[in-house]
Design a protein around this motif. Structure first.
Motif, short mmCIF file in Angstrom:
data_model
loop_
_atom_site.label_atom_id
_atom_site.label_comp_id
_atom_site.label_asym_id
_atom_site.label_seq_id
_atom_site.Cartn_x
_atom_site.Cartn_y
_atom_site.Cartn_z
N GLY A 122 42.68 25.78 44.46
CA GLY A 122 41.84 26.03 44.15
C GLY A 122 42.07 27.39 43.09
O GLY A 122 42.67 27.63 42.08
N SER A 123 41.03 28.07 42.32
CA SER A 123 40.98 28.73 40.66
C SER A 123 40.55 30.34 42.43
O SER A 123 40.05 30.50 42.59
N GLY A 124 41.15 31.76 41.32
CA GLY A 124 40.97 32.39 41.63
C GLY A 124 42.54 32.91 42.52
O GLY A 124 42.59 32.62 43.40
N SER A 125 43.04 33.16 41.95
CA SER A 125 44.51 34.36 42.46
C SER A 125 44.30 36.01 42.41
O SER A 125 45.57 36.51 42.64
N ASP A 126 43.11 36.71 42.47
CA ASP A 126 42.94 37.54 43.05
C ASP A 126 43.71 38.84 44.68
O ASP A 126 43.93 39.93 44.62
N HIS A 127 43.86 37.54 45.38
CA HIS A 127 44.43 37.48 46.46
C HIS A 127 46.21 38.05 46.53
O HIS A 127 46.86 38.53 47.38
N VAL A 128 46.81 37.84 45.30
CA VAL A 128 48.04 38.38 44.74
C VAL A 128 48.25 39.16 44.39
O VAL A 128 47.08 39.34 43.68
N ASP A 129 48.96 40.39 44.67
CA ASP A 129 49.05 41.14 43.85
C ASP A 129 49.50 40.75 42.77
O ASP A 129 50.90 40.90 42.51
N LEU A 130 49.06 40.99 41.13
CA LEU A 130 50.23 39.92 40.54
C LEU A 130 50.76 41.78 39.67
O LEU A 130 51.67 40.96 38.83
N ASP A 131 50.56 42.60 39.32
CA ASP A 131 51.99 43.72 39.25
C ASP A 131 52.84 43.00 40.22
O ASP A 131 53.91 43.00 38.60
N ALA A 132 53.09 43.04 41.50
CA ALA A 132 54.04 43.37 42.34
C ALA A 132 55.25 41.51 41.66
O ALA A 132 56.29 41.35 42.00
N ALA A 133 54.66 40.40 41.65
CA ALA A 133 54.64 40.06 41.34
C ALA A 133 56.00 39.22 40.13
O ALA A 133 56.45 39.04 39.45
N ILE A 134 55.12 40.26 38.88
CA ILE A 134 55.63 40.32 38.11
C ILE A 134 56.78 41.16 38.03
O ILE A 134 58.11 40.73 37.40
N ALA A 135 56.21 42.16 39.13
CA ALA A 135 58.35 43.24 39.18
C ALA A 135 59.18 42.63 39.59
O ALA A 135 60.45 42.95 39.48
N HIS A 136 58.84 41.67 40.77
CA HIS A 136 59.70 40.47 41.69
C HIS A 136 59.95 39.12 40.81
O HIS A 136 60.70 38.36 41.49
N GLY A 137 59.14 39.15 39.41
CA GLY A 137 59.67 38.36 38.96
C GLY A 137 59.30 36.10 39.52
O GLY A 137 59.40 35.74 40.01
N VAL A 138 58.40 37.24 40.43
CA VAL A 138 57.59 35.79 41.17
C VAL A 138 56.40 34.49 40.42
O VAL A 138 55.30 35.50 39.55
#
Length: 386
Positions: A122-138
């Motif tokens: 769907g649309s809307g990835s606000d339930h993913v912590d984007l800072d953490a995803a960036i830091a861990h290469g996800v």
């Protein structure tokens, strides 16, 4: 081979459907922007079926297992020892819907040592912590636009339901009554009202286009101003901020992403600047409004109505005050999960997986985080705090 963990909402209380109200869906091959609808190499489901619940499995099992991958599907996502937490530890790909969010917190992302891809069906990835995803290469991807029009239609429905006092009037019928005065004492025409949207992206602009034929006066605020020809076509009035816009509006609809600039935006202070008796519709993110401030504004009469289908947390507890506050039109988070939308976001999820497994770039429109940075749609819609 990859382990794919898919978190979906529960099946209907009466069991997974064996028949449906309609036999088919209209064929849509592109969205209003010109972006094409999802185009996977194949699908293993029938469009129009319930795909977003556990038994629907987003139509992915045959595709994944034929390729040697493992699919785990659960609705158990919260609390100590949830299936989601147990399975996440060695998961490569996690899939979740905004309507039944499996929150990817920094702690969960750090604990998921194998996690490489987080997909929002769907649309809307606000339930993913984007800072953490960036830091861990996800890598974070979503099926952008797949359910945007579905949400826009829901906004229009809620707007009319509140302004025309539809839900209480329908309840009169259910209760065996017929007192017309009870029904119309809070009923108005939408015609001539000033309607404003906070954000005029895919959903916000679609709402404006659908409300224009009601002969309303349309206003908007957004970090990106719309082209002049669009403003002229719809007769739009632009405001630099929500604070500038809302005092002029009879109806305000929130269609913005959740980020530091929007979190808690509609609190006591901003609500107090709205017209007395205005209506507020929020199908974006619950934390853009202050939960208790909304209830206070409804009880005092500052707001004539509030409707939305986003809550925090989700699912909302039984004692959540929004369930019992006056003059509301709340629904569980369903606006973007119609059977029509499910066919598109299930196909888009498969398209993303096909690209990722084959080592091909994921569509730019679907990218939120890639290569340790915001990318694609994510770079346009979100901001990071680190």
């Amino acid at each position: 081979m990859a382990k794919v963990l898919c978190v979906l909402y529960d099946d209907p209380t009466g069991g997974y459907p064996t028949s449906y109200a309609r036999d088919d869906l209209p064929l849509i091959d592109r969205y209003p922007s010109g972006q094409t609808t999802p185009s996977p190499e194949a699908i293993d489901f029938t469009p129009g079926r319930l795909l977003g619940s556990v038994s629907g499995e987003l139509g992915l099992r045959e595709f994944l297992e034929k390729a040697g991958h493992t699919l785990v599907v659960t609705s158990d996502k919260d609390g100590d020892g949830s299936v989601f937490d147990r399975e996440l530890r060695d998961t490569d790909v996690v899939i979740s819907q905004p309507f039944w969010p499996a929150y990817r917190t920094p702690e969960r992302i750090a604990a998921a040592k194998n996690l490489k891809l987080a997909i929002t069906a769907g649309s809307g990835s606000d339930h993913v912590d984007l800072d953490a995803a960036i830091a861990h290469g996800v890598t974070v991807a979503e099926v952008t636009y797949s359910n945007s029009i579905s949400v826009a239609e829901h906004v229009v429905m809620m707007t009319l339901s509140l302004v025309r006092n539809y839900l209480p009037s329908h309840q009169v019928v259910l209760d065996g009554g017929w007192n017309i005065a009870d029904c119309v004492a809070r009923s108005y025409d939408l015609e001539g009202m000033h309607v404003g949207t906070v954000a005029a992206g895919r959903i916000g602009l679609a709402v404006l286009r659908r409300l224009a034929p009601f002969d309303v006066k349309l206003q908007y605020t957004d970090r990106y101003r719309l082209p002049e020809d669009v403003e002229r076509e719809l007769g739009l009035v632009f405001h630099e901020s929500a604070a500038d816009m809302v005092p002029h509006c009879d109806v305000v609809t929130v269609n913005a992403p959740l980020h530091p600039e929007t979190e808690g935006l509609f609190g006591d202070e901003l609500l107090a600047t709205m017209k007395r008796g205005a209506y507020l519709i929020n199908t974006a993110w619950a934390r853009i409004v202050d939960r208790d401030a909304v209830e206070r504004a409804l009880r005092s009469g500052q707001l004539a109505g509030y409707a939305g289908d986003v809550w925090y947390p989700q699912p909302a507890p039984a004692d959540h005050p929004w369930r019992t506050m006056p003059h509301h039109g709340m629904t569980p988070h369903i606006s973007g999960s119609s059977l029509s939308a499910q066919a598109r976001y299930a196909a888009g999820t498969r398209e993303i997986l096909e690209s990722w497994f084959a080592g091909r770039p994921i569509r730019d429109e679907y990218q939120i985080v890639d290569g340790g940075a915001l990318a694609g749609t994510g770079a346009h819609s979100y901001s990071v705090t680190r």
